[in-house]
Design a protein around this motif. Structure first.
Motif, PDB file in Angstrom:
ATOM      1  N   ASP A 240      13.525 -25.111  33.731  1.00  9.50           N
ATOM      2  CA  ASP A 240      14.829 -24.851  33.753  1.00  9.50           C
ATOM      3  C   ASP A 240      15.260 -24.596  35.387  1.00  9.50           C
ATOM      4  OD1 ASP A 240      17.236 -23.491  33.905  1.00  9.50           O
ATOM      5  OD2 ASP A 240      16.831 -22.003  32.488  1.00  9.50           O
ATOM      6  N   MET A 241      16.086 -25.585  35.836  1.00  6.15           N
ATOM      7  CA  MET A 241      16.611 -25.550  37.609  1.00  6.15           C
ATOM      8  C   MET A 241      17.567 -24.668  37.729  1.00  6.15           C
ATOM      9  SD  MET A 241      14.207 -27.861  38.668  1.00  6.15           S
ATOM     10  CE  MET A 241      14.989 -28.093  40.348  1.00  6.15           C
ATOM     11  N   SER A 242      17.877 -23.671  36.793  1.00  6.44           N
ATOM     12  CA  SER A 242      18.923 -22.846  37.125  1.00  6.44           C
ATOM     13  C   SER A 242      18.852 -21.960  38.479  1.00  6.44           C
ATOM     14  CB  SER A 242      19.029 -21.913  35.902  1.00  6.44           C
ATOM     15  OG  SER A 242      19.657 -22.360  34.600  1.00  6.44           O
ATOM     16  N   TRP A 243      17.376 -21.629  38.723  1.00  6.44           N
ATOM     17  CA  TRP A 243      17.122 -20.898  39.727  1.00  6.44           C
ATOM     18  C   TRP A 243      17.373 -21.487  41.242  1.00  6.44           C
ATOM     19  CZ3 TRP A 243      16.691 -15.669  39.718  1.00  6.44           C
ATOM     20  CH2 TRP A 243      16.290 -14.919  38.117  1.00  6.44           C
ATOM     21  N   TRP A 278      25.356 -29.302  36.582  1.00  7.54           N
ATOM     22  CA  TRP A 278      24.290 -30.279  36.832  1.00  7.54           C
ATOM     23  C   TRP A 278      23.090 -29.891  36.070  1.00  7.54           C
ATOM     24  CZ3 TRP A 278      19.672 -29.064  39.780  1.00  7.54           C
ATOM     25  CH2 TRP A 278      18.926 -30.180  40.061  1.00  7.54           C
ATOM     26  N   THR A 279      22.763 -28.496  35.928  1.00  4.62           N
ATOM     27  CA  THR A 279      21.696 -27.931  35.102  1.00  4.62           C
ATOM     28  C   THR A 279      21.614 -28.308  33.941  1.00  4.62           C
ATOM     29  OG1 THR A 279      21.872 -26.095  36.963  1.00  4.62           O
ATOM     30  CG2 THR A 279      20.474 -26.011  35.016  1.00  4.62           C
ATOM     31  N   ARG A 280      23.109 -28.421  33.321  1.00  2.00           N
ATOM     32  CA  ARG A 280      23.033 -28.953  31.866  1.00  2.00           C
ATOM     33  C   ARG A 280      22.900 -30.312  31.779  1.00  2.00           C
ATOM     34  NH1 ARG A 280      27.678 -27.300  27.387  1.00  2.00           N
ATOM     35  NH2 ARG A 280      27.371 -28.932  26.194  1.00  2.00           N
ATOM     36  N   ASP A 291       9.773 -25.958  25.822  1.00  6.07           N
ATOM     37  CA  ASP A 291       9.670 -24.684  25.684  1.00  6.07           C
ATOM     38  C   ASP A 291      10.572 -24.072  26.884  1.00  6.07           C
ATOM     39  OD1 ASP A 291       7.804 -25.047  23.757  1.00  6.07           O
ATOM     40  OD2 ASP A 291       6.150 -24.872  25.044  1.00  6.07           O
ATOM     41  N   ASP A 292      10.949 -24.617  27.862  1.00  4.40           N
ATOM     42  CA  ASP A 292      11.881 -23.994  28.716  1.00  4.40           C
ATOM     43  C   ASP A 292      13.296 -24.057  28.064  1.00  4.40           C
ATOM     44  OD1 ASP A 292      10.782 -23.710  31.781  1.00  4.40           O
ATOM     45  OD2 ASP A 292       9.722 -25.659  30.963  1.00  4.40           O
ATOM     46  N   LYS A 293      13.712 -24.991  27.394  1.00  4.38           N
ATOM     47  CA  LYS A 293      14.807 -24.984  26.690  1.00  4.38           C
ATOM     48  C   LYS A 293      14.856 -23.786  25.769  1.00  4.38           C
ATOM     49  CE  LYS A 293      18.345 -27.683  24.430  1.00  4.38           C
ATOM     50  NZ  LYS A 293      18.710 -29.057  23.967  1.00  4.38           N
ATOM     51  N   ALA A 294      13.762 -23.539  24.887  1.00  2.00           N
ATOM     52  CA  ALA A 294      13.615 -22.434  24.020  1.00  2.00           C
ATOM     53  C   ALA A 294      13.213 -20.932  24.883  1.00  2.00           C
ATOM     54  CB  ALA A 294      12.403 -22.637  22.974  1.00  2.00           C
ATOM     55  N   ARG A 295      13.091 -21.248  26.078  1.00  8.23           N
ATOM     56  CA  ARG A 295      12.706 -19.984  26.826  1.00  8.23           C
ATOM     57  C   ARG A 295      11.454 -19.177  26.014  1.00  8.23           C
ATOM     58  NH1 ARG A 295      16.653 -15.958  27.692  1.00  8.23           N
ATOM     59  NH2 ARG A 295      16.218 -15.581  29.510  1.00  8.23           N
ATOM     60  N   THR A 296      10.305 -20.216  25.980  1.00  5.42           N
ATOM     61  CA  THR A 296       9.173 -19.617  25.395  1.00  5.42           C
ATOM     62  C   THR A 296       8.063 -19.825  26.295  1.00  5.42           C
ATOM     63  OG1 THR A 296       8.841 -21.052  24.107  1.00  5.42           O
ATOM     64  CG2 THR A 296       9.873 -19.539  22.967  1.00  5.42           C
ATOM     65  N   GLY A 297       6.953 -19.146  26.588  1.00  7.06           N
ATOM     66  CA  GLY A 297       5.734 -19.461  27.049  1.00  7.06           C
ATOM     67  C   GLY A 297       6.031 -19.222  28.603  1.00  7.06           C
ATOM     68  N   ASP A 298       5.007 -19.820  29.494  1.00  9.49           N
ATOM     69  CA  ASP A 298       5.069 -19.701  30.890  1.00  9.49           C
ATOM     70  C   ASP A 298       4.997 -20.965  31.576  1.00  9.49           C
ATOM     71  OD1 ASP A 298       4.232 -19.538  33.678  1.00  9.49           O
ATOM     72  OD2 ASP A 298       2.699 -17.838  33.149  1.00  9.49           O
ATOM     73  N   ALA A 299       6.233 -21.427  32.348  1.00 11.27           N
ATOM     74  CA  ALA A 299       6.710 -22.455  32.936  1.00 11.27           C
ATOM     75  C   ALA A 299       5.616 -22.860  34.129  1.00 11.27           C
ATOM     76  CB  ALA A 299       8.153 -22.285  33.760  1.00 11.27           C
ATOM     77  N   GLY A 300       4.822 -21.637  34.502  1.00 10.75           N
ATOM     78  CA  GLY A 300       3.958 -21.990  35.783  1.00 10.75           C
ATOM     79  C   GLY A 300       2.805 -22.489  35.253  1.00 10.75           C
ATOM     80  N   GLN A 301       2.513 -22.026  33.795  1.00  6.48           N
ATOM     81  CA  GLN A 301       1.106 -22.626  33.130  1.00  6.48           C
ATOM     82  C   GLN A 301       1.339 -24.101  32.780  1.00  6.48           C
ATOM     83  OE1 GLN A 301       0.148 -20.142  29.988  1.00  6.48           O
ATOM     84  NE2 GLN A 301      -0.584 -18.509  31.351  1.00  6.48           N
ATOM     85  N   ARG A 302       2.797 -24.340  32.317  1.00  8.13           N
ATOM     86  CA  ARG A 302       2.890 -25.874  32.088  1.00  8.13           C
ATOM     87  C   ARG A 302       3.044 -26.702  33.319  1.00  8.13           C
ATOM     88  NH1 ARG A 302       6.566 -22.785  28.412  1.00  8.13           N
ATOM     89  NH2 ARG A 302       8.164 -22.629  29.932  1.00  8.13           N
ATOM     90  N   TYR A 485      25.133 -22.097  27.887  1.00  8.63           N
ATOM     91  CA  TYR A 485      26.056 -23.315  28.280  1.00  8.63           C
ATOM     92  C   TYR A 485      25.163 -24.286  29.081  1.00  8.63           C
ATOM     93  CZ  TYR A 485      28.680 -26.575  31.199  1.00  8.63           C
ATOM     94  OH  TYR A 485      29.232 -27.714  31.544  1.00  8.63           O
ATOM     95  N   VAL A 486      23.954 -24.003  29.705  1.00  3.42           N
ATOM     96  CA  VAL A 486      23.254 -25.173  30.246  1.00  3.42           C
ATOM     97  C   VAL A 486      22.425 -25.524  29.110  1.00  3.42           C
ATOM     98  CG1 VAL A 486      23.162 -24.158  32.625  1.00  3.42           C
ATOM     99  CG2 VAL A 486      21.379 -23.772  30.990  1.00  3.42           C
ATOM    100  N   ARG A 487      22.460 -24.997  28.092  1.00  2.48           N
ATOM    101  CA  ARG A 487      21.377 -25.703  26.915  1.00  2.48           C
ATOM    102  C   ARG A 487      22.134 -26.008  25.955  1.00  2.48           C
ATOM    103  NH1 ARG A 487      18.702 -21.949  29.488  1.00  2.48           N
ATOM    104  NH2 ARG A 487      16.207 -21.875  29.516  1.00  2.48           N
TER     105      ARG A 487
END
Length: 525
Positions: A240-243, A278-280, A291-302, A485-487
């Motif tokens: 997710d590039m929202s940040w 743009w994020t959308r 998994d980023d879309k579902a907001r599960t797990g750890d993006a750093g590990q991915r 919205y972005v999802r």
């Protein structure tokens, strides 16, 4: 989400407002820079300093020649991420002995600290010293409790009084200015570098192997992301590039007087919607990991697993990921993209708050308790290249670390005991230093220097502001709305309707309140 930034802090009998300008200057400790160790890369453009040379561990100096603590007992409550060390462990004993303190730690799980802090502040039993993060203050409406429960440290620290505590005196004035609550200096800050932006990290090893060029505009990023994504191979361009999308599109956080002289909140600017759209597009294009879309797990590990090639995090990830993968995956290389302007030009970035975490001392504490709390904070704020910093960060040689090729390496006991308790009390002026990976410290500092060249301050920069409680929940819906919205779960018209509702439900009145506040206190930029 980084597109929205709130403020916390206070002034006046009601607890609302802020203290800035000359009124704030009178409350600040005198600034006396530390001269113990000179960085190889001094702070520039609001960056952290960088230390890249090897430190002679045998020749470390003390930043304060004598112990400031008197051994009076001191109870400290702090968030801690990980398993807390046992009371009376070798690390706690060693730091107490060196600082002259006698601390009983009430470490709380950092993930649930908001609930614990709220409960403690609502009770009549408060530890002598409490660590208070700004994000909890804002989200839990706690500023009035801060004014009611924590003491004014001005009699101990304002002006030249701080010189008794040399490491606290070396904390930058902007960080102290952010530590004024209810018209009094109540917080001891952990300083932040103004150029502390969220970084878009990428897998340089994979980019090099695949022949990818680092994108330099929003359109280039989307085009690259489509090429780099292979759902079949379970490889996606990004999380997710929202940040960072707000930084790419130059979205000013919070309240700011724009170039046309009008005061606007972040959600009212076109850049806010452009960043969301743009994020959308990235989600719609299928380049974001499921998994980023579902907001599960750890993006750093991915990211380290090669399932995503770009992820967003703070500056610490550059080192932690490098150290974590050094043996498991020797080919692993992490770099941070320079933040680009959406159109491929220079970005417009907004300075981070110069402090977001404080330690505070309870009202009614005895003089002995206060002085020992300040002694502990001064020890914790020792600069890099000192005996105190080495002890706080690594513990005792032979017990918590060994030295290999001139570099300290933590033992198992070090990894279990030397974790983030003492470091939460205060900190020196921001710096990067990694004896085992000095090149990472250089890259971190140089990245901030480059990005800091495009940095602006908002009109409320450096102010600790407490909004009237009647507006406390005004913006609360936007975080979830942005996520939806972005999802693709909400329409742009839903966001626009929410902005209109925000204005009519109090946003316009809050704007008038901010106008008055800025007219009275002056602008932070």
């Amino acid at each position: 989400m980084a597109l929205l930034t709130a403020c916390g802090g206070s002034d006046s009998r009601s607890g609302e407002g802020t203290t800035s300008g000359k009124a704030a200057d009178k409350l600040l400790p005198a600034y006396v820079a530390s001269t113990v160790a000179k960085p190889d890369l001094p702070s520039k453009n609001g960056s952290s300093a960088g230390f890249t040379s090897k430190v002679d561990l045998a020749a470390l100096q003390a930043s304060v020649p004598k112990k400031l603590g008197t051994g009076a007992p001191l109870k400290i409550m702090s968030p801690l991420w990980g398993t807390p060390p046992k009371d009376g462990c070798a690390y706690y004993k060693a730091v107490d002995a060196a600082a002259g303190t006698n601390v009983t730690w009430q470490n709380q799980d950092g993930n649930t600290y908001a609930q614990k802090l709220g409960a403690v502040l609502a009770s009549s039993s408060i530890p002598d010293m409490v660590v208070v993060p700004s994000w909890i203050l804002v989200s839990n409406k706690l500023p009035s409790a801060v004014n009611a429960k924590f003491m004014d440290l001005g009699p101990y620290l304002a002006g030249d009084r701080v010189k008794k505590y040399p490491n606290l005196a070396a904390i930058p004035s902007d960080s102290w200015r952010m530590s004024i609550f209810g018209g009094a200096l109540r917080g001891i800050p952990m300083p932040s570098a103004p150029a502390s932006f969220i970084m878009p990290y990428y897998r340089k090893d994979i980019f090099d192997r695949k022949g990818y060029s680092v994108p330099k505009s929003a359109d280039e990023f989307l085009s690259w992301a489509k090429d780099a994504t292979s759902a079949k191979a379970k490889v996606y361009a990004c999380g997710d590039m929202s940040w960072v999308s707000g930084s790419i599109f130059g979205a000013a956080p919070g309240w700011n007087i724009d170039a046309d002289g009008k005061l606007r909140y972040g959600i009212e600017r076109p850049e806010y919607l452009e960043a969301l759209e743009w994020t959308r597009k990235l989600f719609d294009a299928g380049v974001v990991h499921p998994d980023d879309k579902a907001r599960t797990g750890d993006a750093g590990q991915r990211f380290t697993a090669g399932q995503i090639l770009v992820f967003n995090s703070d500056s610490s990830a550059w080192y932690t990921k490098t150290a974590e993968q050094a043996h498991a995956n020797p080919d692993f290389r992490i770099e941070a993209m320079d933040i680009f302007g959406a159109d491929g030009g220079n970005p417009t970035l907004y300075a981070s708050a110069p402090a977001t975490i404080w330690s505070m001392i309870r009202k009614g504490a005895s003089k002995a308790t206060v002085e020992n709390a300040l002694a502990a904070a001064d020890f914790a704020a020792a600069p890099y290249g000192t005996k105190e910093r080495m002890l706080v960060d690594y513990g005792v040689e032979g017990t918590h670390y060994t030295v290999k090729n001139g570099v300290p390496v933590k033992t198992d006991q070090g990894n279990s005991e030397v974790i983030n308790a003492w470091t939460m009390l205060a900190a020196p002026a921001p710096y990067f230093a990694h004896p085992d990976f000095p090149e990472i410290a250089r890259k971190q500092a140089e990245w901030q220097q480059r990005m800091g060249a495009f940095m602006k301050k908002t009109s409320t920069y450096g102010m600790n502001i407490v909004e009237p409680t009647r507006y406390a929940s005004l913006s609360s819906q936007f975080e979830q709305l942005q996520i939806d919205y972005v999802r693709g779960n909400k329409k742009l018209s839903d966001v626009q309707a929410a902005i209109s509702t925000w204005r009519s439900s109090g946003g316009d009145k809050l704007r008038d309140w901010y106008k008055e506040l800025l007219d009275k206190n002056g602008s932070g930029n």
